[in-house]
Motif scaffolding. Structure first.
Motif, PDB file in Angstrom:
ATOM      1  N   VAL A   1      20.799  10.372 -13.286  1.00  0.00           N
ATOM      2  CA  VAL A   1      22.219  10.127 -13.038  1.00  0.00           C
ATOM      3  C   VAL A   1      22.319   8.742 -12.398  1.00  0.00           C
ATOM      4  O   VAL A   1      22.032   8.590 -11.201  1.00  0.00           O
ATOM      5  CB  VAL A   1      22.821  11.200 -12.110  1.00  0.00           C
ATOM      6  CG1 VAL A   1      24.306  10.918 -11.875  1.00  0.00           C
ATOM      7  CG2 VAL A   1      22.609  12.592 -12.693  1.00  0.00           C
ATOM      8  N   PRO A   2      22.671   7.717 -13.165  1.00  0.00           N
ATOM      9  CA  PRO A   2      22.631   6.351 -12.631  1.00  0.00           C
ATOM     10  C   PRO A   2      23.436   6.177 -11.351  1.00  0.00           C
ATOM     11  O   PRO A   2      22.989   5.485 -10.422  1.00  0.00           O
ATOM     12  CB  PRO A   2      23.215   5.514 -13.781  1.00  0.00           C
ATOM     13  CG  PRO A   2      22.912   6.307 -15.009  1.00  0.00           C
ATOM     14  CD  PRO A   2      23.057   7.739 -14.593  1.00  0.00           C
ATOM     15  N   GLU A   3      24.617   6.776 -11.293  1.00  0.00           N
ATOM     16  CA  GLU A   3      25.459   6.609 -10.107  1.00  0.00           C
ATOM     17  C   GLU A   3      24.755   7.121  -8.849  1.00  0.00           C
ATOM     18  O   GLU A   3      24.829   6.495  -7.781  1.00  0.00           O
ATOM     19  CB  GLU A   3      26.794   7.341 -10.291  1.00  0.00           C
ATOM     20  CG  GLU A   3      27.652   6.810 -11.443  1.00  0.00           C
ATOM     21  CD  GLU A   3      27.199   7.346 -12.806  1.00  0.00           C
ATOM     22  OE1 GLU A   3      27.710   6.848 -13.831  1.00  0.00           O
ATOM     23  OE2 GLU A   3      26.331   8.253 -12.837  1.00  0.00           O
ATOM     24  N   ALA A   4      24.082   8.256  -8.980  1.00  0.00           N
ATOM     25  CA  ALA A   4      23.370   8.817  -7.836  1.00  0.00           C
ATOM     26  C   ALA A   4      22.191   7.928  -7.436  1.00  0.00           C
ATOM     27  O   ALA A   4      21.929   7.726  -6.239  1.00  0.00           O
ATOM     28  CB  ALA A   4      22.890  10.225  -8.157  1.00  0.00           C
ATOM     29  N   CYS A   5      21.500   7.395  -8.426  1.00  0.00           N
ATOM     30  CA  CYS A   5      20.359   6.518  -8.152  1.00  0.00           C
ATOM     31  C   CYS A   5      20.821   5.251  -7.434  1.00  0.00           C
ATOM     32  O   CYS A   5      20.177   4.787  -6.478  1.00  0.00           O
ATOM     33  CB  CYS A   5      19.647   6.153  -9.452  1.00  0.00           C
ATOM     34  SG  CYS A   5      18.888   7.557 -10.306  1.00  0.00           S
ATOM     35  N   ILE A   6      21.938   4.685  -7.882  1.00  0.00           N
ATOM     36  CA  ILE A   6      22.456   3.463  -7.265  1.00  0.00           C
ATOM     37  C   ILE A   6      22.956   3.742  -5.854  1.00  0.00           C
ATOM     38  O   ILE A   6      22.751   2.936  -4.940  1.00  0.00           O
ATOM     39  CB  ILE A   6      23.565   2.856  -8.152  1.00  0.00           C
ATOM     40  CG1 ILE A   6      22.954   2.348  -9.470  1.00  0.00           C
ATOM     41  CG2 ILE A   6      24.282   1.713  -7.422  1.00  0.00           C
ATOM     42  CD1 ILE A   6      23.972   1.960 -10.517  1.00  0.00           C
ATOM     43  N   ARG A   7      23.569   4.902  -5.637  1.00  0.00           N
ATOM     44  CA  ARG A   7      23.995   5.260  -4.278  1.00  0.00           C
ATOM     45  C   ARG A   7      22.796   5.353  -3.341  1.00  0.00           C
ATOM     46  O   ARG A   7      22.852   4.921  -2.186  1.00  0.00           O
ATOM     47  CB  ARG A   7      24.750   6.600  -4.296  1.00  0.00           C
ATOM     48  CG  ARG A   7      26.200   6.504  -4.736  1.00  0.00           C
ATOM     49  CD  ARG A   7      26.987   7.751  -4.320  1.00  0.00           C
ATOM     50  NE  ARG A   7      26.411   8.973  -4.859  1.00  0.00           N
ATOM     51  CZ  ARG A   7      26.722   9.487  -6.056  1.00  0.00           C
ATOM     52  NH1 ARG A   7      27.600   8.877  -6.832  1.00  0.00           N
ATOM     53  NH2 ARG A   7      26.163  10.612  -6.456  1.00  0.00           N
ATOM     54  N   LEU A   8      21.712   5.923  -3.845  1.00  0.00           N
ATOM     55  CA  LEU A   8      20.490   6.026  -3.051  1.00  0.00           C
ATOM     56  C   LEU A   8      19.960   4.641  -2.704  1.00  0.00           C
ATOM     57  O   LEU A   8      19.592   4.364  -1.552  1.00  0.00           O
ATOM     58  CB  LEU A   8      19.437   6.823  -3.825  1.00  0.00           C
ATOM     59  CG  LEU A   8      18.054   6.960  -3.170  1.00  0.00           C
ATOM     60  CD1 LEU A   8      18.144   7.779  -1.884  1.00  0.00           C
ATOM     61  CD2 LEU A   8      17.070   7.606  -4.149  1.00  0.00           C
ATOM     62  N   LEU A   9      19.932   3.770  -3.691  1.00  0.00           N
ATOM     63  CA  LEU A   9      19.458   2.408  -3.481  1.00  0.00           C
ATOM     64  C   LEU A   9      20.345   1.664  -2.485  1.00  0.00           C
ATOM     65  O   LEU A   9      19.848   0.968  -1.581  1.00  0.00           O
ATOM     66  CB  LEU A   9      19.421   1.670  -4.826  1.00  0.00           C
ATOM     67  CG  LEU A   9      18.903   0.236  -4.826  1.00  0.00           C
ATOM     68  CD1 LEU A   9      17.443   0.183  -4.387  1.00  0.00           C
ATOM     69  CD2 LEU A   9      19.064  -0.385  -6.220  1.00  0.00           C
ATOM     70  N   ASP A  10      21.651   1.821  -2.624  1.00  0.00           N
ATOM     71  CA  ASP A  10      22.594   1.148  -1.726  1.00  0.00           C
ATOM     72  C   ASP A  10      22.465   1.666  -0.290  1.00  0.00           C
ATOM     73  O   ASP A  10      22.530   0.893   0.677  1.00  0.00           O
ATOM     74  CB  ASP A  10      24.035   1.340  -2.215  1.00  0.00           C
ATOM     75  CG  ASP A  10      24.353   0.507  -3.447  1.00  0.00           C
ATOM     76  OD1 ASP A  10      23.573  -0.425  -3.741  1.00  0.00           O
ATOM     77  OD2 ASP A  10      25.368   0.789  -4.111  1.00  0.00           O
TER      78      ASP A  10
END
Length: 618
Positions: A577-586
């Motif tokens: 889930v790209p959005e979840a991955c990016i939230r984690l990274l952010d």
């Protein structure tokens, strides 16, 4: 140290088979840049890439027995080959080389399938018995040397690395996608499956036999802990010192120069110190970072100076670290997100400029009780004497109460050892935490359930020893040793591990549990043996592993953007889930993430890099 490839079928077209086996061998040329050899007949094709270490002139492979009825390809070293050779010569066998490889041929003639149990060393081999039309192979008792096979559609493929299967027309390259959850939680698949569907690992201490299209595997050796309480602590210290000294001497057998890896810890320091006794100017190799607070170099260099050993070091910067990752995932064969593989890659790359063989300290923690979780297990071992109904009732009550000191201990204390095994959820604390990043619901079992069969085999042992046994058969085999083999072989360097030796194992498994670990200490007896020879500061130093400044780097725009680009790409969208991955990274970048976020980010990122290497770019 070498690499081998091969395949078999009911009938081979020999010209096509020769072209295929050559292409397979070329893909593992890094394992053996000094030479290549091939054998093809109507049933079997064998290929070999050689890194010349012993009998530089006469040890070429594939190697045949006197009448050509047996042919073998072999990766590794047999440290007792001279004793076995003498025994075989006394039985009437005639040798034509000084190579340890030839012992496999005559050993099979003499002992058949009992031969692997007689070998002391690190090895993987495949032997073709023409008369009986049988393939027979085996892997060393620890699994130091890799061994893969694929048995589908009438094609039987085998070799040192999975990538060698890619040129074979019968190999169907397919992702074993159902194992993605286990990879994310654990860093590897804790069993014989791989991330390629249909490709399996031959476990350590197993042999395999292929005949008439039928495959059989068999365990030929069991690692068993059975404490011997008859010796004093001083006698155990002496026993460890003597067996380790003998093992290091055996692991130095070579016709080329042998060096050593040196970190800040007791294990590699013990190795270097032992080698230096007979080779005062042995070269030691260390790696660090430009960020001094993460670097082990000052400790390693101070120790090497103190014992008079030349120290050769290199430093890794962030650009090098990130640029190397795609290449590293290619060499690993399966995705692996352990950041320590990167400095190890650069360490072996630098060492290979000077020597062909290095000794390293892998295996000491698993055999002698070196991980902090073994200390924690001693606390649970005492609490486990409380009747289970009481522990479960206390856990149920604690769960309903607000946070208090010891709450986690009470709740985990009601579990069985396999349920609280920390390596099962090494990356994500729970399956629910992991699954929020996965695009699909794979209906996978809980990660800890993968480890239950291992714990079931050692129920009678104390909990710290259970953890050691399970680590030897999972973490060490599928993570530590795989990483060590791939990163050294990527740079055509032979890595030897004197702690992982049959004679050392006999001592370690007989050592009383109280001398392996305690509530506050790790590697108790091993440290005492080391303290008698090493500076006290080294012998008592806590385990660091390979510290990596990745936490800091991922907060820098340049490297954050490199990872984010992959999280916004097609591969990420296919599985995650790209959005979840990016939230984690952010959240990691801005400092609001929970502890462990870096490891989670790196696990997803590493899988994407690996998938691109094997399924997009090639």
């Amino acid at each position: 140290m070498c690499g081998f490839v091969g395949f078999a079928a009911a009938k081979l077209e020999q010209a096509e088979a020769r072209a295929t086996i050559k292409a397979m061998g070329d893909l593992i040329a890094h394992r053996g840049p000094d030479g290549e050899g091939f054998y093809v007949d109507e049933r079997v094709a064998l290929g070999h890439r050689r890194l010349s270490i012993i009998d530089l002139e006469g040890g070429t492979q594939p190697m045949f027995n006197e009448d050509g009825s047996l042919v073998v390809v072999f990766n590794g070293e047999i440290y007792n080959f001279q004793a076995l050779r003498a025994e075989l010569e006394a039985a009437g066998h005639t040798f034509s080389t000084r190579s340890d490889t030839e012992v496999l041929l005559h050993g099979y003639e003499q002992w058949g399938e009992d031969m692997p149990a007689k070998l002391r060393g690190m090895f993987a081999f495949m032997l073709w018995d023409k008369k009986n039309e049988t393939l027979f192979g085996a892997r060393d008792i620890f699994g130091i040397k890799p061994y893969y096979y694929y048995n589908q559609g009438g094609h039987f493929l085998f070799g040192s690395e999975i990538k060698s299967f890619l040129p074979h027309p019968g190999f169907v390259k397919e992702l074993n996608e159902e194992r993605l959850p286990e990879y994310l939680s654990i860093e590897y698949i804790p069993g014989e499956e791989t991330m390629f569907r249909g490709v399996y690992k031959l476990p350590g201490a197993h042999w395999l036999r292929w005949k008439d299209g039928k495959l059989k595997t068999h365990r030929y050796f069991d690692i068993r802990f059975q404490a011997d309480e008859s010796l004093t602590d001083e006698e155990w210290q002496k026993k460890i010192t003597e067996v380790f000294s003998e093992s290091v001497a055996a692991h130095q057998i070579a016709d080329v120069e042998v060096g050593c890896f040196l970190s800040s810890g007791v294990d590699s320091s013990f190795v270097v110190n032992e080698v230096a006794k007979g080779t005062p100017h042995v070269k030691s190799f260390s790696v660090g970072y430009e960020e001094e607070k993460y670097s082990e170099l000052p400790y390693a260099q101070a120790f090497s100076k103190e014992i008079g050993v030349p120290s050769i070091a290199n430093k890794v910067n962030a650009d090098e670290f990130f640029e190397a990752n795609q290449t590293i995932q290619w060499y690993l064969d399966e995705p692996m997100p352990n950041p320590s593989e990167v400095p190890l890659y650069f360490l072996t790359k630098n060492a290979a400029k000077y020597v062909k063989v290095v000794l390293s300290g892998e295996g000491a923690d698993e055999l002698f009780g070196g991980y902090p979780m073994y200390c924690a297990a001693w606390h649970f071992a005492g609490y486990s004497k409380t009747p289970a109904p009481l522990r479960k009732a206390a856990a149920a009550l604690a769960k309903r109460l607000p946070a208090f000191k010891g709450k986690n201990f009470v709740m985990r204390g009601a579990m069985e050892p396999w349920q609280r095994f920390m390596r099962a959820n090494y990356v994500f604390s729970t399956p629910a935490e992991r699954d929020q990043y996965l695009k699909k619901d794979y209906h996978s079992k809980k990660p800890e359930e993968w480890f239950k069969p291992y714990f079931d085999q050692v129920k009678g042992l104390d909990e710290p020893t259970q953890l050691q046994w399970v680590d030897i058969h999972t973490w060490m085999l599928y993570d530590i040793l795989l990483k060590a083999d791939r990163m050294s072989m990527a740079n055509s360097l032979e890595l030897r591990v004197p702690f992982l030796d049959r004679e050392v194992l006999k001592v370690a498994t007989a050592l009383p549990a109280r001398l392996r670990s305690g509530k506050e200490q790790t590697k108790i007896a091993l440290r005492r043996a080391a303290m008698a020879q090493l500076p006290e500061s080294v012998a008592k130093r806590k385990k660091l592993g390979f510290p990596v400044p990745l936490n800091d780097w991922l907060r820098q725009d340049k490297y954050y953007n490199m990872v984010r680009e992959k999280f916004e790409g097609e591969v990420c969208a296919k599985f995650f889930v790209p959005e979840a991955c990016i939230r984690l990274l952010d959240s990691h970048k801005n400092g609001t993430a929970k502890p462990g976020a870096m490891t989670q980010i790196w696990s997803i990122y590493s899988f994407i890099l690996w998938y691109e290497q094997f399924f997009v770019l090639r």
